[in-house]
Design a protein around this motif. Structure first.
Motif, PDB file in Angstrom:
ATOM      1  N   MET A 138     -26.061  10.076  -5.795  1.00 51.99           N
ATOM      2  CA  MET A 138     -24.683  10.369  -5.324  1.00 51.99           C
ATOM      3  C   MET A 138     -23.679   9.627  -5.907  1.00 51.99           C
ATOM      4  N   MET A 139     -22.492  10.458  -6.177  1.00 47.95           N
ATOM      5  CA  MET A 139     -21.683   9.676  -6.769  1.00 47.95           C
ATOM      6  C   MET A 139     -20.546   9.605  -5.807  1.00 47.95           C
ATOM      7  N   LYS A 140     -19.987   8.071  -5.972  1.00 47.99           N
ATOM      8  CA  LYS A 140     -18.978   7.778  -5.031  1.00 47.99           C
ATOM      9  C   LYS A 140     -17.689   7.131  -5.860  1.00 47.99           C
ATOM     10  N   ALA A 141     -16.643   6.962  -5.170  1.00 48.50           N
ATOM     11  CA  ALA A 141     -15.571   6.484  -5.885  1.00 48.50           C
ATOM     12  C   ALA A 141     -14.922   5.407  -5.039  1.00 48.50           C
ATOM     13  N   ILE A 142     -14.547   4.186  -5.929  1.00 46.68           N
ATOM     14  CA  ILE A 142     -13.800   2.948  -5.373  1.00 46.68           C
ATOM     15  C   ILE A 142     -12.586   2.811  -6.066  1.00 46.68           C
ATOM     16  N   ILE A 143     -11.590   2.710  -5.334  1.00 45.35           N
ATOM     17  CA  ILE A 143     -10.251   2.512  -5.670  1.00 45.35           C
ATOM     18  C   ILE A 143      -9.955   0.866  -5.616  1.00 45.35           C
ATOM     19  N   LEU A 144      -9.319   0.083  -6.491  1.00 51.59           N
ATOM     20  CA  LEU A 144      -9.200  -1.310  -6.311  1.00 51.59           C
ATOM     21  C   LEU A 144      -7.694  -1.348  -5.833  1.00 51.59           C
ATOM     22  N   ALA A 145      -7.092  -1.753  -4.618  1.00 53.04           N
ATOM     23  CA  ALA A 145      -6.010  -1.544  -4.161  1.00 53.04           C
ATOM     24  C   ALA A 145      -5.472  -3.147  -3.445  1.00 53.04           C
ATOM     25  N   ALA A 146      -5.975  -3.957  -3.897  1.00 52.12           N
ATOM     26  CA  ALA A 146      -5.753  -5.270  -3.134  1.00 52.12           C
ATOM     27  C   ALA A 146      -4.535  -6.150  -3.370  1.00 52.12           C
ATOM     28  N   GLY A 147      -3.991  -6.002  -4.731  1.00 50.04           N
ATOM     29  CA  GLY A 147      -2.952  -6.649  -5.158  1.00 50.04           C
ATOM     30  C   GLY A 147      -1.579  -6.232  -4.778  1.00 50.04           C
ATOM     31  N   ARG A 148      -0.738  -7.014  -4.838  1.00 49.20           N
ATOM     32  CA  ARG A 148       0.799  -6.583  -4.236  1.00 49.20           C
ATOM     33  C   ARG A 148       1.534  -5.915  -5.505  1.00 49.20           C
ATOM     34  N   GLY A 149       1.450  -6.394  -6.635  1.00 48.15           N
ATOM     35  CA  GLY A 149       2.221  -5.617  -7.872  1.00 48.15           C
ATOM     36  C   GLY A 149       3.659  -6.254  -7.643  1.00 48.15           C
ATOM     37  N   SER A 150       3.872  -7.562  -8.107  1.00 54.51           N
ATOM     38  CA  SER A 150       4.932  -8.121  -7.719  1.00 54.51           C
ATOM     39  C   SER A 150       6.049  -7.787  -8.687  1.00 54.51           C
ATOM     40  N   ARG A 151       5.599  -7.258  -9.957  1.00 56.56           N
ATOM     41  CA  ARG A 151       6.549  -6.959 -10.871  1.00 56.56           C
ATOM     42  C   ARG A 151       7.410  -5.670 -10.567  1.00 56.56           C
ATOM     43  N   MET A 152       7.215  -5.147  -9.395  1.00 56.43           N
ATOM     44  CA  MET A 152       7.683  -3.865  -8.850  1.00 56.43           C
ATOM     45  C   MET A 152       8.793  -4.217  -7.814  1.00 56.43           C
ATOM     46  N   ARG A 153       8.985  -5.822  -7.625  1.00 51.16           N
ATOM     47  CA  ARG A 153       9.894  -6.510  -7.012  1.00 51.16           C
ATOM     48  C   ARG A 153      10.015  -5.841  -5.432  1.00 51.16           C
ATOM     49  N   GLU A 154      11.236  -5.515  -5.167  1.00 52.59           N
ATOM     50  CA  GLU A 154      11.640  -5.352  -3.935  1.00 52.59           C
ATOM     51  C   GLU A 154      10.752  -3.870  -3.232  1.00 52.59           C
ATOM     52  N   ARG A 155      10.270  -3.213  -4.245  1.00 48.81           N
ATOM     53  CA  ARG A 155       9.456  -1.790  -3.840  1.00 48.81           C
ATOM     54  C   ARG A 155       8.290  -2.281  -3.204  1.00 48.81           C
ATOM     55  N   THR A 156       7.409  -3.507  -3.426  1.00 51.86           N
ATOM     56  CA  THR A 156       6.395  -3.656  -2.706  1.00 51.86           C
ATOM     57  C   THR A 156       6.459  -4.836  -1.793  1.00 51.86           C
ATOM     58  N   GLU A 157       7.849  -4.991  -1.340  1.00 51.93           N
ATOM     59  CA  GLU A 157       8.011  -5.970  -0.318  1.00 51.93           C
ATOM     60  C   GLU A 157       7.513  -5.564   1.073  1.00 51.93           C
ATOM     61  N   ILE A 158       7.390  -4.538   1.441  1.00 54.22           N
ATOM     62  CA  ILE A 158       6.602  -4.007   2.554  1.00 54.22           C
ATOM     63  C   ILE A 158       5.281  -2.901   2.538  1.00 54.22           C
ATOM     64  N   LEU A 159       5.496  -2.501   1.134  1.00 55.64           N
ATOM     65  CA  LEU A 159       4.174  -1.638   0.702  1.00 55.64           C
ATOM     66  C   LEU A 159       3.407  -1.929  -0.225  1.00 55.64           C
ATOM     67  N   PRO A 160       2.210  -1.922  -0.267  1.00 57.08           N
ATOM     68  CA  PRO A 160       1.517  -2.292  -1.569  1.00 57.08           C
ATOM     69  C   PRO A 160       1.699  -1.124  -2.561  1.00 57.08           C
ATOM     70  N   LYS A 161       1.461  -1.467  -3.762  1.00 58.34           N
ATOM     71  CA  LYS A 161       1.897  -0.676  -5.083  1.00 58.34           C
ATOM     72  C   LYS A 161       1.547   0.797  -5.213  1.00 58.34           C
ATOM     73  N   CYS A 162       0.353   0.992  -4.818  1.00 61.69           N
ATOM     74  CA  CYS A 162      -0.340   2.446  -4.706  1.00 61.69           C
ATOM     75  C   CYS A 162       0.462   3.236  -3.634  1.00 61.69           C
ATOM     76  N   LEU A 163       1.292   3.075  -2.611  1.00 67.68           N
ATOM     77  CA  LEU A 163       2.199   3.770  -1.850  1.00 67.68           C
ATOM     78  C   LEU A 163       3.293   4.014  -2.442  1.00 67.68           C
ATOM     79  N   THR A 164       3.674   3.608  -3.771  1.00 67.07           N
ATOM     80  CA  THR A 164       5.032   4.013  -4.498  1.00 67.07           C
ATOM     81  C   THR A 164       4.801   5.418  -4.647  1.00 67.07           C
ATOM     82  N   GLU A 165       6.098   6.150  -4.551  1.00 66.64           N
ATOM     83  CA  GLU A 165       6.014   7.538  -4.530  1.00 66.64           C
ATOM     84  C   GLU A 165       6.473   7.973  -6.044  1.00 66.64           C
ATOM     85  N   LEU A 166       5.951   8.670  -6.512  1.00 60.66           N
ATOM     86  CA  LEU A 166       6.313   9.549  -7.823  1.00 60.66           C
ATOM     87  C   LEU A 166       6.155  10.989  -7.898  1.00 60.66           C
TER      88      LEU A 166
END
Length: 255
Positions: free
Chosen positions: A1-29
């Motif tokens: 069986m194949m599974k997938a794991i996404i590593l999303a623990a960090g804040r991403g501080s270099r995104m500054r105010e964009r990650t003040e209330i959301l983790p970086k993976c929820l940035t819209e593009l």
């Protein structure tokens, strides 16, 4: 069986105010979050949604709200640890199933996942062959923020994660996408138990891969040439938003 794991623990501080209330993976593009694009690629390659896990940390509740039907692991010590410690939170899956591991701040097409799924090696990583054009757009000097990456004639990784002195030191860009069989993961864990060059909490992934290479562990390098980007800063976001969104959305949604 194949599974997938996404590593999303960090804040991403270099995104500054964009990650003040959301983790970086929820940035819209391009009309979706980074996480949306990853899930589209992973599911598009044939991995079931029930076999996708996210390892959370910073603002874990926001990710759960956005994707309530995924499996979750959590790194409670996310602020004091690095990527390797986060990966270990999914030990339960990595010990029993072949897993694709993805950083949470990258975007790629389903081809990247398919290439890893097709591999028969215990440890495999994709590398981006068109990195130079991307790096020229992101940095005045492409060598300012890029590490060595070398593959031998048989397609196995020989060097990663060192300071690059010349472009000839770089045969591709490490993408933040890996594949472990339970056997590959076990061999990695055994070497880690024997000792690491620094505390595990401080180990980044390329540092670990470089260390494992020195211990003789084989890793397959798989060339990838479709769309790949990483989101390190607000400058990156501004660059990608200046691109032709329609063109890249088509790449990401093609069947």
């Amino acid at each position: 069986m194949m599974k997938a794991i996404i590593l999303a623990a960090g804040r991403g501080s270099r995104m500054r105010e964009r990650t003040e209330i959301l983790p970086k993976c929820l940035t819209e593009l391009w009309g979706k979050t980074l996480l949306d694009w990853q899930l589209k690629a992973i599911e598009g390659a044939g991995i079931r949604r029930s076999d996708i896990a996210i390892i959370t940390g910073y603002h874990a509740e926001k990710i759960r709200e956005a994707e309530p039907d995924l499996h979750y692991f959590h790194n409670e010590r996310w602020a004091a640890t690095n990527m390797v410690s986060t990966l270990m939170e999914a030990d339960e899956w990595l010990n029993t199933d072949t897993c694709i591991v993805s950083y949470a701040d990258i975007v790629y097409t389903r081809k990247a996942i398919s290439l890893l799924m097709e591999s028969s090696d215990d440890i495999a990583i994709t590398y981006y062959t068109k990195f130079l054009d991307l790096w020229k757009g992101r940095f005045e000097n492409p060598l300012d923020d890029i590490e060595t990456f070398k593959i031998d004639k048989n397609g196995f990784l020989t060097e990663i994660g060192q300071k690059a002195k010349a472009l000839s030191d770089i045969e591709g860009q490490y993408m933040g996408l890996l594949r472990f069989t339970p056997e590959g993961y076990s061999s990695m864990r055994e070497e880690m138990k024997r000792g690491l060059p620094k505390p595990m909490d401080k180990m980044d992934m390329t540092g670990l891969l470089s260390y494992l290479l020195g211990k003789g562990i084989k890793m397959r390098g798989i060339a990838y040439d479709e769309l790949w980007i990483e989101m390190d800063s607000q400058d990156d976001l501004a660059l990608y938003e200046s691109w032709d969104a329609e063109k890249y959305i088509e790449m990401l949604t093609k069947i």
